[in-house]
Write a protein that holds these residues in place. Structure first.
Motif, PDB file in Angstrom:
ATOM      1  N   ILE A  61     -11.254   5.674 -14.996  1.00  0.00           N
ATOM      2  CA  ILE A  61     -12.144   6.682 -14.407  1.00  0.00           C
ATOM      3  C   ILE A  61     -11.342   7.883 -13.931  1.00  0.00           C
ATOM      4  CG2 ILE A  61     -13.785   7.130 -12.536  1.00  0.00           C
ATOM      5  CD1 ILE A  61     -14.482   4.101 -12.672  1.00  0.00           C
ATOM      6  N   GLU A  62     -10.215   7.622 -13.275  1.00  0.00           N
ATOM      7  CA  GLU A  62      -9.389   8.706 -12.759  1.00  0.00           C
ATOM      8  C   GLU A  62      -8.871   9.606 -13.871  1.00  0.00           C
ATOM      9  OE1 GLU A  62      -8.974   9.473  -9.394  1.00  0.00           O
ATOM     10  OE2 GLU A  62     -10.625   8.036  -9.488  1.00  0.00           O
TER      11      GLU A  62
ATOM     12  N   GLY B 211      -8.495  16.857 -12.720  1.00  0.00           N
ATOM     13  CA  GLY B 211      -8.643  18.296 -12.864  1.00  0.00           C
ATOM     14  C   GLY B 211     -10.006  18.820 -12.481  1.00  0.00           C
ATOM     15  N   GLN B 212     -10.974  17.930 -12.256  1.00  0.00           N
ATOM     16  CA  GLN B 212     -12.304  18.364 -11.851  1.00  0.00           C
ATOM     17  C   GLN B 212     -12.337  18.665 -10.358  1.00  0.00           C
ATOM     18  OE1 GLN B 212     -15.293  15.563 -13.110  1.00  0.00           O
ATOM     19  NE2 GLN B 212     -14.632  15.599 -15.250  1.00  0.00           N
ATOM     20  N   PRO B 213     -13.279  19.483  -9.887  1.00  0.00           N
ATOM     21  CA  PRO B 213     -13.384  19.815  -8.467  1.00  0.00           C
ATOM     22  C   PRO B 213     -13.645  18.567  -7.617  1.00  0.00           C
ATOM     23  CG  PRO B 213     -14.683  21.329  -9.793  1.00  0.00           C
ATOM     24  CD  PRO B 213     -14.261  20.210 -10.709  1.00  0.00           C
ATOM     25  N   PRO B 214     -13.292  18.606  -6.338  1.00  0.00           N
ATOM     26  CA  PRO B 214     -13.456  17.437  -5.473  1.00  0.00           C
ATOM     27  C   PRO B 214     -14.867  16.861  -5.443  1.00  0.00           C
ATOM     28  CG  PRO B 214     -12.069  19.051  -4.398  1.00  0.00           C
ATOM     29  CD  PRO B 214     -12.575  19.696  -5.652  1.00  0.00           C
TER      30      PRO B 214
ATOM     31  N   ARG C 238     -16.750   8.949  -8.721  1.00  0.00           N
ATOM     32  CA  ARG C 238     -16.187   7.741  -8.111  1.00  0.00           C
ATOM     33  C   ARG C 238     -17.277   6.901  -7.452  1.00  0.00           C
ATOM     34  NH1 ARG C 238     -11.061  10.857  -5.293  1.00  0.00           N
ATOM     35  NH2 ARG C 238      -9.618  10.761  -7.082  1.00  0.00           N
ATOM     36  N   GLN C 239     -18.176   7.536  -6.748  1.00  0.00           N
ATOM     37  CA  GLN C 239     -19.222   6.772  -6.067  1.00  0.00           C
ATOM     38  C   GLN C 239     -20.173   6.117  -7.064  1.00  0.00           C
ATOM     39  OE1 GLN C 239     -20.963   9.436  -3.153  1.00  0.00           O
ATOM     40  NE2 GLN C 239     -19.385   8.941  -1.654  1.00  0.00           N
ATOM     41  N   ALA C 240     -20.402   6.807  -8.182  1.00  0.00           N
ATOM     42  CA  ALA C 240     -21.310   6.254  -9.181  1.00  0.00           C
ATOM     43  C   ALA C 240     -20.638   5.186 -10.035  1.00  0.00           C
ATOM     44  CB  ALA C 240     -21.843   7.377 -10.077  1.00  0.00           C
ATOM     45  N   ARG C 241     -19.349   5.337 -10.328  1.00  0.00           N
ATOM     46  CA  ARG C 241     -18.701   4.451 -11.283  1.00  0.00           C
ATOM     47  C   ARG C 241     -17.657   3.528 -10.656  1.00  0.00           C
ATOM     48  NH1 ARG C 241     -16.356   8.298 -15.774  1.00  0.00           N
ATOM     49  NH2 ARG C 241     -15.832   6.270 -16.683  1.00  0.00           N
TER      50      ARG C 241
ATOM     51  N   ILE D 146      -5.988   8.481  -6.191  1.00  0.00           N
ATOM     52  CA  ILE D 146      -6.098   7.023  -6.182  1.00  0.00           C
ATOM     53  C   ILE D 146      -4.790   6.376  -5.743  1.00  0.00           C
ATOM     54  CG2 ILE D 146      -5.418   6.736  -8.606  1.00  0.00           C
ATOM     55  CD1 ILE D 146      -7.473   4.453  -8.801  1.00  0.00           C
ATOM     56  N   ASN D 147      -3.686   7.095  -5.881  1.00  0.00           N
ATOM     57  CA  ASN D 147      -2.399   6.510  -5.502  1.00  0.00           C
ATOM     58  C   ASN D 147      -1.471   7.572  -4.937  1.00  0.00           C
ATOM     59  OD1 ASN D 147      -1.276   7.891  -7.728  1.00  0.00           O
ATOM     60  ND2 ASN D 147      -1.627   6.133  -9.071  1.00  0.00           N
ATOM     61  N   ASN D 148      -0.286   7.135  -4.579  1.00  0.00           N
ATOM     62  CA  ASN D 148       0.688   8.003  -3.935  1.00  0.00           C
ATOM     63  C   ASN D 148       1.798   8.428  -4.899  1.00  0.00           C
ATOM     64  OD1 ASN D 148       1.601   9.336  -1.588  1.00  0.00           O
ATOM     65  ND2 ASN D 148       3.084   7.718  -1.162  1.00  0.00           N
ATOM     66  N   SER D 149       1.461   8.563  -6.163  1.00  0.00           N
ATOM     67  CA  SER D 149       2.474   8.856  -7.176  1.00  0.00           C
ATOM     68  C   SER D 149       3.156  10.197  -6.950  1.00  0.00           C
ATOM     69  CB  SER D 149       1.848   8.826  -8.575  1.00  0.00           C
ATOM     70  OG  SER D 149       1.423   7.518  -8.896  1.00  0.00           O
TER      71      SER D 149
END
Length: 312
Positions: free
Chosen positions: A162-163, A168-171, A178-181, A231-234
């Motif tokens: 999903i990520e 690159g999409q707006p917040p 994210r909430q839907a999927r 999603i992570n701290n990369s």
């Protein structure tokens, strides 16, 4: 070594003094980067050990380099990315608490207990790292794969799919996706983890991996409610790669002052790279001109402001 190849013999102390003088000259620019980084509403943070020569006994101690990264480009934000490094002689929690004393927003980091005090009054909100949670299962699966570890990795991989699609999409669009999927997948993952945990000995390695994730669950879910969070701290881990490479090429920093100079130079080089600027060419231009430049206009030398190619 470059000078040695040309037959020029320079004393190590002289070279060190040059680095110290350059670091002092660049300090206002490093401070400008620090202010830019800490003005963000979301930061990535991490730390790594660095050997430092302890005075008097010829042995080394383990100090730390802390990295704080501002990078909102995955949300389509055009604000320049930057990284600030800080040196400390140990890993006490007071250090990040001091670094971030005036910061307000989201801090994405690992589960280091030294960060916990920052989250107590709600001024700073914790966002945990799914890469760290995944790594617990990955290490087990690599050493001795089981149906449980493989299933955990499969479920986490679905979140990363999903990520990749929304990068690159707006917040707001990221949050909606994210909430839907992702949220239904996360709800199901939590149920599966808790059910699985009931079948395991709490002393098992798999139980430890599950407990790590469940302990951080609210912080692991925070990215679903805020599209600006990753999603992570990369971002922080990428910033530390240069330090890891450096440790292979030097034995230790000669003193705490050397560690502080290293942090300053890592801040400059890391920020240049984040902005697609050649660090060597940029720093050559900065060092040539900064001594005669008004200190209250030091921001003009930041990589995204500096017209350095035309000046070379």
């Amino acid at each position: 070594m470059i000078y040695a190849r040309e037959g020029v013999d320079l004393d190590r102390a002289l070279l060190a003094s040059w680095v110290g003088a350059a670091s002092a000259l660049l300090r206002p620019l490093v401070d400008a980067i620090r202010r830019h980084v800490l003005a963000a509403s979301k930061l990535h943070a991490d730390d790594t050990p660095i050997p430092v020569l302890a005075p008097g006994n010829g042995k080394t101690k383990t100090a730390r380099l802390w990295t704080y990264v501002r990078d909102d480009r995955p949300t389509g934000d055009t604000m320049p990315a930057a990284v600030w490094f800080a040196y400390t002689p140990d890993r006490k929690g007071i250090h990040p608490q001091t670094h971030l004393a005036k910061f307000e927003g989201v801090l994405q980091a690992d589960a280091y207990a030294g960060f916990n005090a920052l989250f107590e009054d709600g001024t700073i909100r914790e966002a945990a790292c799914w890469a760290h949670a995944r790594r617990k299962f990955y290490d087990l699966d690599t050493a001795r794969p089981t149906a449980l570890t493989t299933e955990a990795l499969r479920r986490i991989a679905e979140l990363y799919v999903i990520e990749a699609e929304i990068r690159g999409q707006p917040p707001d669009e990221r949050r909606q996706a994210r909430q839907a999927r992702a949220q239904p997948l996360l709800d199901d993952l939590e149920r599966w983890l808790r059910t699985t945990l009931d079948t395991l000995s709490r002393k098992s390695d798999t139980a430890t991996a599950i407990l790590y994730a469940l302990k951080l669950w609210p912080a692991l879910l925070r990215y679903c409610d805020d599209g600006a969070i990753e999603i992570n701290n990369s971002a922080a881990e990428r910033a530390l790669r240069g330090v890891a490479i450096g440790r292979r090429n030097y034995l230790f920093a000669g003193a705490d002052s050397g560690g502080e100079r290293a942090a300053a130079i890592y801040s400059l080089i890391g920020t240049a790279k984040l902005n697609g600027v050649d660090p060597e060419a940029w720093l050559r231009h900065v060092l040539t001109h900064i001594a005669d430049h008004p200190v209250n206009r030091v921001n003009e030398f930041l990589p995204w402001n500096c017209n350095w190619p035309a000046a070379l």
